[in-house]
Design an enzyme around this catalytic site. Structure first.
Site, PDB file in Angstrom:
ATOM      1  N   GLY A 222       0.789  -1.199  -0.009  1.00  0.00           N
ATOM      2  CA  GLY A 222       0.047  -0.088  -0.022  1.00  0.00           C
ATOM      3  C   GLY A 222       0.919   1.407  -0.064  1.00  0.00           C
ATOM      4  O   GLY A 222       1.800   1.174  -0.565  1.00  0.00           O
ATOM      5  N   SER A 223       0.410   2.481   0.604  1.00  0.00           N
ATOM      6  CA  SER A 223       1.155   3.592   0.619  1.00  0.00           C
ATOM      7  C   SER A 223       2.389   3.596   1.328  1.00  0.00           C
ATOM      8  O   SER A 223       3.204   4.623   1.165  1.00  0.00           O
ATOM      9  CB  SER A 223       0.250   4.738   1.160  1.00  0.00           C
ATOM     10  OG  SER A 223      -0.967   4.807   0.152  1.00  0.00           O
ATOM     11  N   THR A 224       2.774   2.611   1.892  1.00  0.00           N
ATOM     12  CA  THR A 224       4.224   2.610   2.779  1.00  0.00           C
ATOM     13  C   THR A 224       5.136   2.614   1.510  1.00  0.00           C
ATOM     14  O   THR A 224       6.474   3.042   1.789  1.00  0.00           O
ATOM     15  CB  THR A 224       4.445   1.400   3.604  1.00  0.00           C
ATOM     16  OG1 THR A 224       4.145   0.290   3.012  1.00  0.00           O
ATOM     17  CG2 THR A 224       3.462   1.363   4.745  1.00  0.00           C
TER      18      THR A 224
END
Length: 496
Positions: A222-224
């Site tokens: 995801g956004s990591t």
């Protein structure tokens, strides 16, 4: 003697000489290799009956695996293996059974069993002095307080997941927890039928308690992954800073397709003007911003940076085997945009999540993660010890500083996705990145929650990666677990 008998005699003599050579070679040069072979029943008998298997202890000297005399006088096996903390440390210790080992029990089996050739001199001294021989003690890098906090927080949440904590400056693994887990002691039985029954029950359990999710599970970041995308942008474009205004449309339209990329829940990015400072877009985790950056950078640049951060590495061990985290180069620009925000086919282990933050915390140098601190013989002499080493240099110190500022904004900025838990760690600044990863066919699965962070911001001592399957938002499901681990570990250092 006729010719036929002579030929037979010569053949038999040659075979006999070859047999003698082979026997002497095996006894002289292959003893260590034969002793450690899994199917060697004599080695197993020696390990269980002749030598007491060595203990496994934490960095703060908590015993997490040990041997004691078997309870029954009729037991043909002299020592019983036991695990005082059971499922909490199962991903670290693994198990030692009648037939096999996993975890540290497998990786350091020769030393723990006392059969490793490096212990031969010590065994000889024990023999002539009349002392009972014992296997070596393996000290792992785990901090017991951090481990307890990690496992307790996972169990309290009740969803499958894992936590890994690292010392950014050395690569020491400070915590390695997986949930659901299992009790290795149940597999240490000397009753073969009982062992098979327990093993079959664990294998049939749909929650997969035997899976070491911290090292063997792979999930969308995801956004990591925007840490990687940001690092690639700042590396390729030295004139860009965290305050540079970047394109941040409400939706990103892809040429020659009807598909669009939107922000979480269709929200506007920042003020909705179509432009935003890079640091603000990062703090608010704007998908359109980083999708556009990914398109502009291209898949090759993203792949190269992901590799520097430790992904695409099939040979990483700690010494336990680690599943490969992958960045697969997408076949189109729209899919490249999705890959830049940690979707498409991006997959990471929880260890990799911790490695993202650790590299930034350590000024751009990623240290090789390791789990074994040192091995000590029964006479307390050191057999081996691990010297920290760099795995790679993903970014320069200046880029690491810029990315660190953006990670701090995630937690400190009132509009940052991680701001909600900021007040729970009084006096300690955490820099992090939340992630909410869509899963399943056509994103029909429950979102996985991810979080990677380091603390304290000004003097990093710990980096943490958390992934919770089906946890939803990273800020609500994963970040609070990381906070508990940070608080527990810093307390042992006197920081919190």
């Amino acid at each position: 003697m006729n010719r036929a008998l002579r030929r037979i005699s010569v053949a038999v003599l040659v075979m006999f000489v070859l047999l003698l050579i082979n026997v002497n070679y095996l006894q002289g040069f292959e003893t260590a290799s034969l002793a450690t072979k899994p199917g060697n029943s004599r080695a197993f008998y020696a390990a269980q009956n002749q030598y007491e298997r060595g203990s496994i202890i934490t960095s703060d000297n908590v015993t997490i695996a040990a041997s004691k005399p078997s309870a029954s006088a009729n037991d043909s096996i002299k020592y019983q293996r036991y695990y005082p903390y059971g499922p909490e440390y199962a991903p670290v210790t693994g198990y030692d059974t009648l037939y096999s080992q996993t975890g540290i029990e497998a990786a350091e089996n020769g030393l723990l069993s006392g059969n490793d050739s490096s212990l031969d001199v010590r065994k000889f001294i024990d023999l002539i002095t009349g002392k009972s021989t014992k296997g070596a003690t393996v000290q792992v890098t785990i901090n017991s307080k951090a481990q307890a906090a990690a496992y307790s927080a996972l169990a309290a949440g009740g969803k499958p997941g894992a936590v890994v904590a690292l010392d950014p400056s050395t690569g020491k693994i400070l915590a390695l927890a997986s949930y659901p887990s299992f009790n290795p002691g149940a597999l240490a039985t000397h009753n073969g039928k009982q062992l098979i029954t327990v093993d079959n029950q664990l294998l049939a359990n749909k929650s997969q308690p035997l899976l070491n999710r911290a090292l063997e599970g792979t999930y969308p970041p995801g956004s990591t992954f925007k840490i990687v995308t940001s690092s690639a942008l700042l590396t390729q474009n030295p004139s860009v800073t965290v305050n540079t205004s970047v394109a941040s449309p409400n939706q990103l339209t892809f040429a020659q397709t009807s598909n669009v990329l939107i922000n979480n829940d269709g929200e506007s990015c920042v003020s909705g003007t179509g432009m935003a400072p890079l640091i603000t877009a990062f703090a608010q985790s704007c998908n359109t911003t980083f999708g556009k950056i990914g398109e502009d950078l291209g898949a090759s640049a993203l792949n190269a940076m992901a590799t520097k951060f430790g992904m695409n590495n099939p040979n990483l061990t700690v010494p336990l085997t680690v599943a490969q985290s992958n960045y697969i180069i997408p076949p189109s620009l729209p899919l490249t945009a999705y890959s830049a925000i940690g979707q498409y086919s991006d997959t990471v282990t929880p260890l990799q999540e911790a490695m993202f933050a650790a590299a930034i915390a350590n000024g751009g140098t990623l240290m090789k993660p390791y789990l074994v601190q040192q091995v000590t013989a029964s006479d307390l002499s050191t057999v081996t010890s691990t010297t920290p080493s760099a795995l790679s240099q993903p970014v320069s110190s200046s880029v690491a500083t810029e990315v660190g500022k953006m990670m701090l904004a995630v937690v400190q900025d009132p509009d940052g996705t991680g701001y909600a838990f900021n007040q729970s760690v009084e006096g300690v600044q955490i820099a992090g990145k939340t992630g909410t990863a869509e899963t399943g066919v056509n994103n029909t699965g429950l979102d996985d929650a991810a979080f990677t962070c380091f603390a304290p911001y000004a003097n990093p001592k710990i980096a943490v990666g958390v992934i919770i399957q089906g946890g939803g938002y990273g800020a609500s499901a994963a970040a609070p677990i990381a906070v508990q681990v940070i608080k527990a570990y810093l307390a042992t250092l006197g920081n919190q």
